[in-house]
Design a protein around this motif. Structure first.
Motif, PDB file in Angstrom:
ATOM      1  N   ARG A   1       0.803  -1.219   0.000  1.00 40.00           N
ATOM      2  CA  ARG A   1       0.000   0.000   0.000  1.00 40.00           C
ATOM      3  C   ARG A   1       0.842   1.278   0.000  1.00 40.00           C
ATOM      4  O   ARG A   1       0.317   2.376   0.087  1.00 40.00           O
ATOM      5  N   ASP A   2       2.173   1.147  -0.099  1.00 34.71           N
ATOM      6  CA  ASP A   2       3.006   2.354  -0.039  1.00 34.71           C
ATOM      7  C   ASP A   2       4.297   2.169  -0.830  1.00 34.71           C
ATOM      8  O   ASP A   2       5.337   1.802  -0.283  1.00 34.71           O
ATOM      9  N   PHE A   3       4.237   2.423  -2.132  1.00 34.19           N
ATOM     10  CA  PHE A   3       5.427   2.360  -2.973  1.00 34.19           C
ATOM     11  C   PHE A   3       6.426   3.469  -2.645  1.00 34.19           C
ATOM     12  O   PHE A   3       7.602   3.365  -3.019  1.00 34.19           O
ATOM     13  N   THR A   4       5.985   4.529  -1.993  1.00 37.43           N
ATOM     14  CA  THR A   4       6.895   5.645  -1.733  1.00 37.43           C
ATOM     15  C   THR A   4       8.033   5.249  -0.793  1.00 37.43           C
ATOM     16  O   THR A   4       9.052   5.939  -0.731  1.00 37.43           O
TER      17      THR A   4
ATOM     18  N   TYR B   1       9.182   4.844 -13.004  1.00 34.13           N
ATOM     19  CA  TYR B   1       8.236   5.380 -12.021  1.00 34.13           C
ATOM     20  C   TYR B   1       8.979   5.962 -10.828  1.00 34.13           C
ATOM     21  O   TYR B   1       8.673   7.064 -10.358  1.00 34.13           O
ATOM     22  N   LEU B   2       9.980   5.242 -10.334  1.00 33.35           N
ATOM     23  CA  LEU B   2      10.740   5.694  -9.180  1.00 33.35           C
ATOM     24  C   LEU B   2      11.494   6.985  -9.492  1.00 33.35           C
ATOM     25  O   LEU B   2      11.577   7.891  -8.644  1.00 33.35           O
ATOM     26  N   ALA B   3      12.031   7.109 -10.715  1.00 30.53           N
ATOM     27  CA  ALA B   3      12.715   8.340 -11.107  1.00 30.53           C
ATOM     28  C   ALA B   3      11.742   9.517 -11.153  1.00 30.53           C
ATOM     29  O   ALA B   3      12.063  10.626 -10.703  1.00 30.53           O
TER      30      ALA B   3
ATOM     31  N   THR C   1       9.965   2.888  -1.348  1.00 35.10           N
ATOM     32  CA  THR C   1      11.101   2.564  -2.213  1.00 35.10           C
ATOM     33  C   THR C   1      11.906   3.822  -2.516  1.00 35.10           C
ATOM     34  O   THR C   1      13.135   3.748  -2.692  1.00 35.10           O
ATOM     35  N   LEU C   2      11.261   4.977  -2.579  1.00 30.09           N
ATOM     36  CA  LEU C   2      11.979   6.244  -2.751  1.00 30.09           C
ATOM     37  C   LEU C   2      12.724   6.615  -1.477  1.00 30.09           C
ATOM     38  O   LEU C   2      13.876   7.076  -1.528  1.00 30.09           O
ATOM     39  N   ASP C   3      12.103   6.418  -0.323  1.00 27.00           N
ATOM     40  CA  ASP C   3      12.771   6.720   0.946  1.00 27.00           C
ATOM     41  C   ASP C   3      14.094   5.968   1.052  1.00 27.00           C
ATOM     42  O   ASP C   3      15.097   6.511   1.540  1.00 27.00           O
ATOM     43  N   ASP C   4      14.118   4.725   0.584  1.00 32.11           N
ATOM     44  CA  ASP C   4      15.333   3.927   0.696  1.00 32.11           C
ATOM     45  C   ASP C   4      16.407   4.383  -0.279  1.00 32.11           C
ATOM     46  O   ASP C   4      17.605   4.261   0.003  1.00 32.11           O
ATOM     47  N   GLN C   5      16.017   4.905  -1.432  1.00 34.74           N
ATOM     48  CA  GLN C   5      17.010   5.486  -2.333  1.00 34.74           C
ATOM     49  C   GLN C   5      17.683   6.691  -1.675  1.00 34.74           C
ATOM     50  O   GLN C   5      18.907   6.855  -1.758  1.00 34.74           O
ATOM     51  N   VAL C   6      16.890   7.501  -1.004  1.00 36.33           N
ATOM     52  CA  VAL C   6      17.435   8.674  -0.321  1.00 36.33           C
ATOM     53  C   VAL C   6      18.335   8.245   0.836  1.00 36.33           C
ATOM     54  O   VAL C   6      19.430   8.791   1.035  1.00 36.33           O
ATOM     55  N   GLU C   7      17.891   7.254   1.607  1.00 37.52           N
ATOM     56  CA  GLU C   7      18.704   6.772   2.724  1.00 37.52           C
ATOM     57  C   GLU C   7      20.039   6.228   2.243  1.00 37.52           C
ATOM     58  O   GLU C   7      21.103   6.526   2.825  1.00 37.52           O
TER      59      GLU C   7
END
Length: 760
Positions: free
Chosen positions: A588-591, A625-627, A593-599
């Motif tokens: 329910r929360d693909f975002t 999509y992630l980009a 995956t973005l948090d982990d790129q930032v981390e």
């Protein structure tokens, strides 16, 4: 100003740049052997491979002589795959023999793919030509394959190939286990012919007027998302088949047009978008006279036919799933009555994964499955779980008389510190194995590793013979060794080209979550040069592991690094190969995956020369999509993005994938809005400042349709945000065309350098 496309290209080698070589060799896959089958008697190994350098080769497998009029073919660039056999019985050792050459069989004519075959290859991401797949009888003495919709069979002992008369176009021909018959699909009908070419007849066909009903083929959701590409299965006794009936009439029709050819009619595609009806899939037992018995299960509760298995170990097995994929049932089929018996019911509050090689029977009739138990992904046989948290099981490769061969990576319970073997009790020892995948033999006593050394290893086995393929981080390509009782007896030749550059990658982990990462710096960089502009190059989502211990996986990131970037590849939550909890945390929360790129980015900046004031990201499909998500949601971190074939609006992606993670759009519209790049109102949760984006999409894509990018571009335009759109005419979700693939890399570099203020 000099055009980036006419500028001297880096890594020139005999006038060949890396982008051109990468495109021409189809990512260095051409010429590499694949698709292995081992004969039960241990005498033969069958495989497909393009090449070698000269012509088609002789019967002994030796290269043909160009002096004899054979056309020169640059090694590792021939797209046409041939069927080969490794003969292990020769007095002088193993010998490779050419079984079937498409050029000879088609008398030099160009291959013409039927529409159904083009669709099958698109689903499997198969971009090459020739004999890309085949099927064999039980003894691996005969093989069947299709070329240009025509049916061919090979007698492997005699070394002969013949074409059988058939009602084409032929799709997915498969010999019976006893080798006497061949079944094949064509035009929605399943047909049967004798191996001598006589007696061709219909086994199952749609009712009159049932447009959209097929027998013997897999539906879109099964072939695209479930890993099931087949639609029929022979009985071990060769007297009947299990045949899937697919009714696509309930599925909505989408239209894929080619704007560059306005005179061509759009192609209708039955596309089951999230929240809309799926194809209705049934199953029948069909005997050789065409008499059929319907297989009965609760299709209303379990509409997804995920797996079918029929072996001498027991009754036919089915794995069926509920639409929300939180419940699935293992069923045994009575072939006489069509009734099914529930062997096991599995439930998970998040979702249940599907795995290759299961369900299946052991020789003594126990059910083999892969299950999430105790926080680990484990192998279970009957009522016993045979592996623990030290292994993360990924697939079942073979079920032998005394053990089971599996593919696995190190689990969360693995100890720290590298070991390349087993402890004194024969149990696997823990490792720090970022990106590694190994082959293990598992029995009641535990697991023993078969593969050796860092790398990504896979295997095919029958009896005492194992074909072990190994890709390593310090050497290009893969090696394929043939083992008998664990002892090397042969190595299968690869004609793949050697890349003009070397990966030179650092595998590590980053941040509190220990996110698997790969870091690549320019080879010319020294300590006194200062920090580098950063390019994140992820896939970053479900079913897409990018951080792997294999050299060729980092060739494109290496090329970008040599353009002046510090390149980071990070596999955050949601990616496979870590743990069930890691994969399922993104529900329910693909975002996340973005948090982990930032981390990962910020953690790596403490150890590597990363300029956090100049950070770009590029990706394709989920990576695209992630980009896009990065540029819109975190412009404080990312300053430019290349957004390739993105899923911009998850309501436009397919049922089986999307609903597993986000639920049904009508029931959870807020979840879809929060996870999409666009909504009906425009951009979703975009923040300032606006960052430049390059949107790239193939207009012939029937998986992530071009509407995603067009809607995103419209929303960006309405919001006044800078972006470029690069439409690829005639290109699908793959980009196999040589010029397109090459120039796409060059255009991305130009965009990234412009956007980050780098010297072009």
């Amino acid at each position: 100003m000099t055009s980036p496309l006419s500028s001297p290209l880096p890594f020139a080698h005999n006038s060949l740049s890396f982008p051109r070589q990468y495109a021409r060799t189809q990512r260095f896959t051409l010429g590499a052997p694949r698709g292995f089958t081992v004969a039960p008697d241990g005498e033969r190994v069958l495989f497909v491979r393009s090449g070698p350098e000269f012509g088609a080769g002789t019967a002994s497998g030796a290269p043909s002589d160009p002096a004899a009029g054979q056309e020169w073919r640059e090694q590792g660039t021939d797209r046409s795959h041939r069927l080969w056999m490794l003969d292990l019985t020769g007095p002088a050792g193993a010998v490779e023999r050419l079984v079937a050459d498409p050029e000879t069989l088609l008398a030099g004519a160009a291959e013409e793919l039927p529409a159904e075959e083009r669709a099958r290859r698109e689903r499997s991401r198969e971009g090459s030509a020739g004999i890309v797949g085949y099927a064999v009888d039980g003894a691996v003495e005969s093989a069947a394959f299709a070329l240009s919709g025509r049916l061919f069979t090979a007698d492997l002992r005699a070394g002969t190939v013949r074409e059988l008369p058939a009602q084409g176009p032929v799709i997915d021909p498969r010999p019976s286990p006893d080798g006497r018959l061949v079944a094949y699909a064509t035009a929605g009908t399943l047909r049967l012919t004798c191996a001598d070419g006589t007696g061709d007849r219909v086994l199952a066909e749609p009712e009159e007027g049932a447009e959209g009903v097929t027998y013997g083929l897999a539906e879109f959701a099964a072939s695209e998302e479930m890993g099931r590409s087949r639609g029929f299965w022979w009985s071990p006794s060769s007297d009947r088949l299990l045949v899937a009936r697919v009714d696509e009439r309930p599925v909505g029709r989408w239209w894929i047009a080619d704007p560059a050819r306005p005179g061509r009619e759009p192609q209708a595609v039955a596309y089951p978008a999230a929240g809309t009806p799926n194809a209705e899939v049934g199953l029948f037992v069909v005997d050789l006279s065409g008499n059929r018995t319907e297989v009965l299960w609760n299709r209303a509760l379990f509409p997804y036919l995920a797996r079918v298995h029929w072996s001498a170990g027991g009754s036919p097995l089915l794995l069926v799933q509920a639409r929300d994929q939180r419940t699935q049932a293992y069923l045994a089929v009575d072939p006489e009555s069509g009734t099914t018996t529930e062997l096991r019911l599995e439930k998970d509050p998040t979702w249940l994964e599907l795995f290759a090689g299961i369900p299946a029977w052991t020789g003594d009739g126990r059910l083999v499955r892969v299950t999430d138990e105790g926080g680990a992904r484990a192998l279970a046989v009957g009522d016993r779980v045979l592996t623990d948290s030290r292994l993360h099981v990924r697939a079942v490769l073979d079920i032998g008389a005394d053990d089971i061969l599996v593919s696995a990576s190190a689990g969360e319970g693995a100890q720290t510190g590298r070991t390349n073997g087993t402890d004194e009790d024969g149990e696997t020892s823990g490792t720090d194995e970022t990106g590694e995948i190994h082959v293990y033999r598992v029995d009641e006593r535990g697991a023993v590793r078969l593969s050796e050394g860092p790398g990504v290893h896979g295997a095919v086995r029958s009896g005492a013979v194992t074909v072990l393929s190994s890709a390593r981080p310090d050497a290009p390509g893969s090696t394929v060794r043939v083992l008998r009782d664990g002892v090397r007896v042969a190595e299968i030749t690869s004609y793949a080209q050697k890349p003009v550059l070397s990966a030179d990658v650092r595998l590590t982990t980053a941040g509190p979550r220990q996110i698997p990462c790969a870091v690549l710096l320019p080879s010319s960089w020294t300590e006194g040069d200062g920090p580098l502009p950063v390019l994140l190059d992820p896939y970053g989502g479900p079913h897409g592991q990018r951080v792997v211990a294999a050299h060729n996986a980092y060739l494109t990131p290496r090329w970008f690094a040599e353009q002046g970037f510090a390149v980071v590849v990070a596999d955050g939550r949601g990616t496979p190969g870590h743990s069930p909890a890691w994969e399922k945390s993104i529900a329910r929360d693909f975002t996340l995956t973005l948090d982990d790129q930032v981390e990962a980015l910020h953690a790596l900046a403490e150890r590597f020369p990363l300029d956090l004031g100049r950070v770009a990201i590029r990706g394709w499909s989920y990576g695209g999509y992630l980009a896009g998500l990065a540029a819109l949601r975190r412009p404080d971190v990312f300053h430019a993005a290349v957004v390739g074939a993105p899923v911009a609006d998850w309501r436009l992606y397919d049922t089986h994938y999307t609903e597993r993670y986000l639920g049904l759009p009508d029931e959870e519209p807020a979840v879809y809005a929060a996870n999409s790049l666009v909504t009906d109102a425009g951009l979703s949760e975009a923040r300032e400042p606006a960052r430049p984006m390059m949107l790239v999409h193939g207009l012939a894509d029937d998986n992530v349709v071009a509407a995603h990018t067009l809607r995103l571009s419209s929303a960006l335009l309405a919001a006044g945000r800078p972006h470029e759109v690069l439409p690829l005419s005639g290109v699908t979700h793959m980009t196999p065309q040589e010029q397109v693939a090459e120039n796409l890399l060059l255009l991305q570099v130009d965009f990234l350098k412009r956007s980050l203020g780098m010297t072009r």
